[in-house]
Each structure stands twice: as structure tokens, then as C-alpha cells.
Design a protein around this motif. Structure first.
Motif, mmCIF file in Angstrom:
data_model
loop_
_atom_site.group_PDB
_atom_site.id
_atom_site.type_symbol
_atom_site.label_atom_id
_atom_site.label_comp_id
_atom_site.label_asym_id
_atom_site.label_seq_id
_atom_site.Cartn_x
_atom_site.Cartn_y
_atom_site.Cartn_z
ATOM 1 N N HIS A 1 0.681 -0.953 -0.202
ATOM 2 C CA HIS A 1 0.013 0.417 0.019
ATOM 3 C C HIS A 1 0.480 1.205 0.275
ATOM 4 N N VAL A 2 0.649 1.968 -0.739
ATOM 5 C CA VAL A 2 1.014 3.311 -0.541
ATOM 6 C C VAL A 2 0.340 4.395 -0.810
ATOM 7 N N HIS A 3 0.888 5.951 -0.122
ATOM 8 C CA HIS A 3 0.745 6.323 0.822
ATOM 9 C C HIS A 3 -0.685 6.320 1.912
ATOM 10 N N GLY A 4 -0.546 5.071 2.221
ATOM 11 C CA GLY A 4 -0.992 5.107 4.151
ATOM 12 C C GLY A 4 -0.584 5.651 4.884
ATOM 13 N N GLY A 5 -1.440 6.128 6.586
ATOM 14 C CA GLY A 5 -1.838 6.462 7.190
ATOM 15 C C GLY A 5 -1.848 8.406 6.994
ATOM 16 N N GLU A 6 -2.279 9.092 5.966
ATOM 17 C CA GLU A 6 -2.492 9.790 5.883
ATOM 18 C C GLU A 6 -4.301 10.329 6.130
ATOM 19 N N LEU A 7 -4.176 11.103 6.812
ATOM 20 C CA LEU A 7 -5.835 12.686 6.979
ATOM 21 C C LEU A 7 -6.185 13.052 6.043
ATOM 22 N N THR A 8 -7.484 12.280 5.611
ATOM 23 C CA THR A 8 -8.576 13.302 4.336
ATOM 24 C C THR A 8 -9.691 13.072 5.592
ATOM 25 N N LEU A 9 -9.782 14.261 6.020
ATOM 26 C CA LEU A 9 -11.466 14.486 6.967
ATOM 27 C C LEU A 9 -13.173 14.779 6.212
ATOM 28 N N GLY A 10 -12.132 15.162 5.595
ATOM 29 C CA GLY A 10 -13.646 16.030 4.474
ATOM 30 C C GLY A 10 -13.974 14.969 3.283
ATOM 31 N N ALA A 11 -13.890 13.574 3.474
ATOM 32 C CA ALA A 11 -14.046 12.545 2.481
ATOM 33 C C ALA A 11 -13.710 11.111 3.368
ATOM 34 N N MET A 12 -15.321 10.682 2.423
ATOM 35 C CA MET A 12 -15.268 8.985 3.441
ATOM 36 C C MET A 12 -13.844 8.301 2.641
ATOM 37 N N ASP A 13 -13.088 8.738 2.178
ATOM 38 C CA ASP A 13 -11.981 8.268 1.782
ATOM 39 C C ASP A 13 -11.228 7.597 3.075
ATOM 40 N N GLU A 14 -11.492 8.492 4.026
ATOM 41 C CA GLU A 14 -10.614 8.668 5.110
ATOM 42 C C GLU A 14 -10.489 6.953 5.978
ATOM 43 N N ALA A 15 -11.301 6.288 5.653
ATOM 44 C CA ALA A 15 -12.490 5.391 6.586
ATOM 45 C C ALA A 15 -11.566 3.846 5.442
ATOM 46 N N PHE A 16 -11.687 4.234 4.704
ATOM 47 C CA PHE A 16 -10.953 3.466 2.929
ATOM 48 C C PHE A 16 -9.716 3.247 3.353
ATOM 49 N N ARG A 17 -8.969 4.530 3.364
ATOM 50 C CA ARG A 17 -7.486 4.507 3.528
ATOM 51 C C ARG A 17 -7.073 3.106 4.306
ATOM 52 N N THR B 1 -5.358 -0.018 5.267
ATOM 53 C CA THR B 1 -3.585 -0.074 5.514
ATOM 54 C C THR B 1 -3.892 -2.251 6.445
ATOM 55 N N LYS B 2 -4.853 -2.451 7.085
ATOM 56 C CA LYS B 2 -5.484 -3.207 7.950
ATOM 57 C C LYS B 2 -5.212 -4.517 7.052
ATOM 58 N N MET B 3 -5.327 -4.274 5.220
ATOM 59 C CA MET B 3 -5.937 -5.284 4.926
ATOM 60 C C MET B 3 -4.104 -5.287 3.821
ATOM 61 N N SER B 4 -2.998 -4.413 4.575
ATOM 62 C CA SER B 4 -1.891 -4.730 3.551
ATOM 63 C C SER B 4 -0.862 -5.563 4.256
ATOM 64 N N HIS B 5 0.519 -5.272 3.647
ATOM 65 C CA HIS B 5 0.974 -6.051 3.833
ATOM 66 C C HIS B 5 2.495 -5.569 4.347
ATOM 67 N N LEU B 6 2.813 -4.713 3.437
ATOM 68 C CA LEU B 6 3.469 -3.408 3.140
ATOM 69 C C LEU B 6 3.271 -2.358 2.617
ATOM 70 N N HIS B 7 3.855 -1.416 3.680
ATOM 71 C CA HIS B 7 4.035 -0.040 3.511
ATOM 72 C C HIS B 7 4.357 1.169 3.079
ATOM 73 N N PHE B 8 3.963 2.208 2.406
ATOM 74 C CA PHE B 8 5.294 3.370 1.920
ATOM 75 C C PHE B 8 4.272 4.596 2.323
ATOM 76 N N THR B 9 4.921 5.297 3.115
ATOM 77 C CA THR B 9 4.493 6.244 3.506
ATOM 78 C C THR B 9 5.053 7.459 2.848
#
Length: 391
Positions: free
Chosen positions: A124-140, A144-152
Motif C-alpha cells: 500500500h502506497v500513501h497510507g497513514g494520511e488524513l482526509t477528514l472531509g471525505a469517506m476515503d478517510e475510512a477506506f485508506r 492499511t489493515k488489509m495490506s502487508h507492506l507500506h510505503f508512506t
């Protein structure tokens, strides 16, 4: 070590960020590039940007249609359901060793669910970020919890991914791919930008992208009309708009922009997609980048250009001193643009440091993907922060 790595892409913006990594994987000995292309890429109403992938010489191994007409909340929910089913079928055919997903959109969470069920490790690329005005916040964060490697993209985001229970040795702060694009792409000079945007030589302009803020109480059209009213205060500037994405309300935004451009052709330009190179080139010579796209927060500060960030869509992101935040009402937007145009603020933007800027982003991602032990990746214990109480 040989391996097949599949890249998931559903929008022009996320493809523009992933393209250098995809090209690097394709050129890496022992690596096989596969792609799953879906979402807005395949819709004529959002520019049919799959053509750009083909023009770049990259393969399109799977084309998966999930979008429905309308862009309503119900159609987005249906698209997620269709995506889980159809992406799973595509992933079983592709059988990659790993799936790379960037960001937080509804197509992306469907892909993460499908990969989880198909037992395919996710990077997953670009995890850990906040976008409080969009439903994408919960998706992101769910991705993360379904990913196994993370690039922030920053250390603060790396720490947040670890806070979510991910093992620190699987989380890498590599910086933002979009910032690296500024250094590595051959950007157009001003004359070429003016030619492509149909601007007279030396014409001052604002570059504007306005997406629906899916958790906002106001409709996207209401917010856009306030922005358009504010732009009337700057008659010496041409307003160059790019299209909204395929979120609920995006189609209405694009219709309003198209109508406004036809009625005021002398001052407005509208394109569904400029493509990465033209967009960054246009941003470089703009007086101000305006709207609520993540590009104004992440990439534009590296160009030394002021950004006016409108509304709640990007609320919570780490940001440079070159970014002015404003509410969505017309007087507030007008005041923010006026401040951004001032000599003092332009000097501040030119000297600002971009927190997303790190060198070697693509190289670090590719090297990590190639060295990754994907066989054991699916087993990942929850990481408790040192201060967390023991059960």
C-alpha cells in the motif's frame, strides 16, 4: 528472485503517481509487470484515461468495468460490490506475487478486499494520511489493515500506520511519488504550456481542481458556485479547470464547469484530464493552484507556487507553509486567493520546505518490492505500541 507484481489503477491521478514505479518494475530483471485497469480510466465521461496508459507503452492486462452512470451514493456502493467480485476474478487469472495499491478510493478498498480473499499480499502506497472531509478517510485506514507492506510519504504517516498495528519493519517512509515526478519528468516550458492551454503569451492564470468533499454538508455544486463567484474578483486571470473525479457529485461538478466554460470561453478553460506532465507544467507557471486536490498539498509546494486549499476534503494532511486553507464560502475563498497572489506570500511559497520531498522514492519502492518475502507476508501479527496496555 523472479516475481510478478500487479499494479491496480482506477484514476488518472493515481496512475500518474504509479507510472514511474510501473516502468521501473518492467525494466527490472526477474520482475514481471501486470496491471489491473478499472474505474474512471474506462469511462468516457471522465476522459477514458486508459488511453494514456497504452500511449505510455505499458500493458493493460485486465480491464475491469465497475462504474455505473450517475455517481450517486448507491452507485458507488454497487461499484464496490462489483469490484470485489470482478477484481477477484481478474487477480485469480493474473496470479501475481503481490498487488500494489495507492491511496484511498472506493475502487481501491474493493481491490484490497479481493486480494485479501484471494490470499495475495498487498503493498500500500500513501497510507497513514488524513482526509477528514471525505469517506476515503475510512477506506485508506481499512486498506492499511488489509495490506502487508507500506510505503508512506512522511514520517508522521509512517508512525500512524504503525499506530494502526502494523509491524515497523514493514513500514517505509519513502516520500511522495508526485514530488519525485517534478524532478524526473521533462516538464514543458511556458510557451508550450500556453500553447496547450490556449493562452496568450504571458497570460496570468489560476490552475483549479475541485473534487466533491463526500462528507460535507453542502452539495459539491453549491461549493463550486461559491468558488466561481470568488473568481469573478480576479478578471485578469484565466481560470484553468481540470475535471472532478468519479465520486458522488463529480458528474454534476463537471457539467457545471463545462457549462460555465462555454458561457465564458475567454476566461475559462476546462479539461477532464491534463495528464501528469501537462498538469505539473501548468502548476509550475500558475500564479496560484486553487481547489481541494491532494496535488496542491503534496506536489505543488515543491514548485514554489502558492496553494489555496478549499474546504474540508484535505483536512488533516501535513502541509507546507506555501498552503493557505480557507472555508468554502465565496468571501473566504476570494480573500485567500488575494493573499496567495500577494508578493509577500509568493516569496513565502518560493522559500517553503515540502515535507513530502525525499530522494529515491521509486528506487526504494522497487528495491523493497523485489526483496520482499511474499511467501510469509500474509502472516502479520498485530503490533502493539510500547505504551499500549498488555492484555
Amino acid at each position: 528472485m523472479s516475481r510478478t507484481i500487479c499494479f491496480f489503477t482506477g484514476t488518472r491521478a493515481e496512475y500518474g503517481l504509479l507510472r514511474p514505479v510501473m516502468e521501473a518494475i518492467a525494466a527490472t530483471p526477474g520482475a514481471t509487470l501486470r496491471t489491473l485497469v478499472t474505474g474512471a480510466h474506462l469511462a468516457e465521461s471522465t476522459g477514458a484515461t486508459w488511453r494514456q496508459i497504452a500511449a505510455d507503452g505499458l500493458p493493460i492486462d485486465e480491464r475491469v468495468e465497475v462504474l455505473l452512470d450517475g455517481g450517486s451514493d448507491e452507485s458507488i456502493a454497487t461499484a464496490i460490490g462489483l469490484g470485489v467480485m470482478r477484481y477477484a476474478e481478474a487477480l485469480m487469472r493474473l496470479a501475481p506475487n503481490a498487488l500494489v495499491i495507492l491511496g484511498d478510493r472506493f475502487e481501491a478498498i474493493a481491490a484490497a478486499i479481493a486480494a485479501t480473499v484471494c490470499k495475495i499480499p498487498v503493498a500500500h502506497v500513501h497510507g497513514g494520511e488524513l482526509t477528514l472531509g471525505a469517506m476515503d478517510e475510512a477506506f485508506r485506514h481499512s486498506i492499511t489493515k488489509m495490506s502487508h507492506l507500506h510505503f508512506t510519504s512522511t514520517e508522521a504517516y509512517r508512525q500512524r500506520v504503525i499506530q494502526l498495528g502494523e509491524q515497523p519493519e514493514r513500514v517505509f517512509n519513502v516520500g511522495a511519488l508526485g514530488v519525485e515526478n517534478i524532478r524526473t519528468l521533462k516538464l514543458f516550458d511556458r510557451a508550450e504550456v500556453e500553447r496547450r492551454l490556449d493562452l496568450t503569451p504571458g497570460q496570468r492564470y489560476l490552475l483549479i481542481t475541485f473534487h466533491p468533499a463526500t462528507l460535507a454538508s453542502q452539495t459539491p455544486e453549491t461549493q463550486l458556485k461559491a468558488l466561481l463567484d470568488a473568481l469573478d474578483a480576479f478578471p485578469d486571470h484565466v481560470c484553468v479547470f481540470t475535471g472532478a473525479n468519479a465520486d458522488p457529485g463529480g458528474a454534476g461538478v463537471n457539467r457545471l464547469l463545462a457549462h460555465h466554460t462555454r458561457s465564458q470561453a475567454a476566461r475559462f478553460r476546462f479539461s477532464m484530464s491534463l495528464g501528469t506532465t501537462l498538469y505539473l507544467s501548468a502548476a509550475r507557471f500558475a500564479d496560484v493552484v486553487v481547489g481541494n486536490s491532494s496535488s496542491g498539498i503534496i506536489e505543488v509546494p515543491s514548485l514554489g507556487v502558492p496553494t489555496v486549499d478549499i474546504g474540508s476534503r484535505q483536512e488533516g494532511r501535513v502541509r507546507s507553509d506555501s498552503v493557505i486553507h480557507t472555508d468554502t464560502d465565496s468571501p473566504s475563498v476570494r480573500a485567500a486567493i488575494a493573499e496567495a497572489l500577494s508578493d509577500a506570500f509568493r516569496a513565502r511559497a518560493a522559500a517553503a520546505v515540502n515535507p513530502y520531498d525525499r530522494t529515491g522514492t521509486t528506487q526504494r519502492i522497487v528495491e523493497t518490492l523485489m526483496a520482499w518475502n511474499t511467501h510469509d507476508a500474509l502472516h502479520k501479527p498485530f503490533y502493539d505500541m510500547p505504551s499500549a496496555p498488555a492484555n
